[in-house]
Design an enzyme around this catalytic site. Sequence first.
Site, PDB file in Angstrom:
ATOM      1  N   HIS A   1     -11.383  -8.490  30.861  1.00  0.00           N
ATOM      2  CA  HIS A   1     -12.526  -9.289  31.321  1.00  0.00           C
ATOM      3  C   HIS A   1     -12.815 -10.467  30.402  1.00  0.00           C
ATOM      4  O   HIS A   1     -13.089 -11.578  30.861  1.00  0.00           O
ATOM      5  CB  HIS A   1     -13.785  -8.412  31.386  1.00  0.00           C
ATOM      6  CG  HIS A   1     -13.869  -7.604  32.633  1.00  0.00           C
ATOM      7  ND1 HIS A   1     -14.412  -6.341  32.661  1.00  0.00           N
ATOM      8  CD2 HIS A   1     -13.464  -7.866  33.895  1.00  0.00           C
ATOM      9  CE1 HIS A   1     -14.339  -5.871  33.896  1.00  0.00           C
ATOM     10  NE2 HIS A   1     -13.769  -6.771  34.655  1.00  0.00           N
TER      11      HIS A   1
ATOM     12  N   CYS B   1      19.532 -35.063  20.073  1.00  0.00           N
ATOM     13  CA  CYS B   1      18.438 -34.092  19.967  1.00  0.00           C
ATOM     14  C   CYS B   1      17.817 -34.084  18.574  1.00  0.00           C
ATOM     15  O   CYS B   1      17.020 -33.212  18.263  1.00  0.00           O
ATOM     16  CB  CYS B   1      18.928 -32.691  20.328  1.00  0.00           C
ATOM     17  SG  CYS B   1      20.291 -32.120  19.294  1.00  0.00           S
TER      18      CYS B   1
END
Length: 791
Positions: A418, A748
């Site tokens: 919750h 990269c």
Amino acid sequence: MVEYVVSLDKLGVHDVEHVGGKNASLGEMISNLAGAGVSVPGGFATTAQAYRDFLEQSGLNDRIHAALDALDVDDVNALAKTGAQIRQWVMEAEFPARLDSEIRQAFAALANGNDNLAVAVRSSATAEDLPDASFAGQQETFLNIRGVDNVIRAAKEVFASLFNDRAIAYRVHQGFDHKLVALSAGVQRMVRSETGTAGVMFTLDTESGFRDVVFITGAYGLGETVVQGAVNPDEFYVHKPTLEAGRPAILRRNLGSKAIKMIYGDEAKAGRSVKVVDVDRADRARFALSDAEVTELAKQAMIIEKHYGRPMDIEWAKDGDDGKLYIVQARPETVKSRASATVMERYLLKEKGTVLVEGRAIGQRIGAGPVKVINDVSEMDKVQPGDVLVSDMTDPDWEPVMKRASAIVTNRGGRTCHAAIIARELGIPAVVGCGNATQILQDGQGVTVSCAEGDTGFIFEGELGFDVRKNSVDAMPDLPFKIMMNVGNPDRAFDFAQLPNEGVGLARLEFIINRMIGVHPKALLNFAGLPADIKESVEKRIAGYPDPVGFYVEKLVEGISTLAAAFWPKKVIVRLSDFKSNEYANLIGGKLYEPEEENPMLGFRGASRYISESFRDCFELECRALKKVRNEMGLTNVEIMVPFVRTLGEASQVVELLAGNGLKRGENGLKVIMMCELPSNALLADEFLEFFDGFSIGSNDLTQLTLGLDRDSGIVAHLFDERNPAVKKLLANAIAACNKAGKYIGICGQGPSDHPDLARWLMEQGIESVSLNPDSVLDTWFFLAEGQDQA
């Protein structure tokens, strides 16, 4: 005459106004999805009309609404007093005789002679579980209720729970008129999960909103402990496209502590029908679900999602007696499925502080403020706007003050409890399942709560500065090459995949080995012969997995497949492990196997390591993982990159070694890329390309080795620049060779992320892709597009 009680199998989604969202949804699934393999326990529901007539005939309506009209819901004490008074009125009133009679008849039919039948009595509000309102957990659920008198009392408790403090406050804040919301009590046969397992699943990733996974949490016993956040559950991610293709589809497994479980109590009436006990240590160290059960749950979740046509939040339970998996609730997911896909909001810390506590990150935001430790719901009113709310666990009763907090931190709970759901809905960062936050964090202490680093949320000492960046990404300008990303952390993969991109140009295995494994592969291969202290450390790491070597391979599979699935079907270039000897030595057991080198950067790394007699068996474990991801899971978007190949002889040997381990170039579309990061690679580009399907330039090492710099030395760091003419000459040579051979060429290294002008120069040289750090993708993309317009 309007019915007061209806069997669930007579209901469908069109009955929300009669029996509320939850019960209508149960009826819809029983009626329409049983044949498709979704199992939902049967039962009945009281109608909204029954609730309204009960309040009217007992004279409660006017009293309740007079009390609510006079209430300021932001006054926590007044809210608690008024709520308690109304609930007492409801419990003291008698049900209409017809409602009492119809419940007794329906229960007798459901029990079918079994006087000891256990049922769950759940609330279902007529404004609950609508696609744009989450009333999650606001009304009560009562489990293991036996005997019709107890069922009737539990139904009345359910009606009273419409006036819980949190429910009253929520309706006011959401603009729902109290008079227009009615309640239905659902009575459903209990799944015997007290001897089995239960949990929650979502048909998307709850943090990033990524739609191609089912996210499952589970723990032992009744599911309330998972929903309430009283337990840290196991977590699983399943890739939908892979599952639909009939292949193994589990991407991730996270072992939760599962310290407690809820089981049937000694009495069968509301409030005493369940109790909490400790879980055996051996069971805690195992996953609560088998891979087959995880897969079966994911299939049911996908069937439900397809039927409803939207992402769903689903509660499930496994019966310990018959071993079957059941769906006990399903409602629309109401937070991430409504988030804007065209505006990216990213939170970035400007500075780093000392980490005080860490746990599971909820949301992707950052909050800062003074700590307020709350031990009990009675202390709620201490929370002031901007405080960081710290507690053992948050109950939905706390919702009225949760919205005041700048962040929420709990000792217990998982990503589907919750507290997590409410924090997402309120847009507040939360870190749950920290274990000891209430002991470590002190009242009034300034802290920063960051959920912007991936799965793990951090509480830093001090109130640190942070930025919030918003970018519109609905129409990115065209570029003459591909913008890819450098990604190492699988925790961030679903998040990063939301950025505009053409795939992953560099997926680093080092992060997976460091964070998800943490043990030297040789120590796992030689587990039986390890010293006792190291063996004990390894045993803690491998909990939940069948054997040490299997743990290493499976964790690599999980990390690689998560990256591949996040960007599927775009290319994901996975670089084989590129640790240096000093980095490998830092892993558990590493010092037993690693040499001490003067300069590890130039030592035992890359291809030299893979083909060596001392490391080859470790390298073969990486090959096993890659082979499983590509060939068994079918994630053929994975390509392999080999780092630090010094000579043509090494190139030949490593490609041969890969093929010998089932990773042959061209087979099943496999491409093997070489990391072009040594001057020898660029100078002999044509020759190296005979062994590989292209190059990915590693500009960091290429610059270091071309200029003779130690990039870790602060003394010469100012000379490190990828734009140096000598480096650019080698870059141009490599790009030209790949273009001439018709093979892949990308970069990269860090260079293009730090220097957008270098990215522009690479574009002019004819590079196929530039792989950037995720935080520089948008800025670099727009910079290059502007430069293109000016040219």
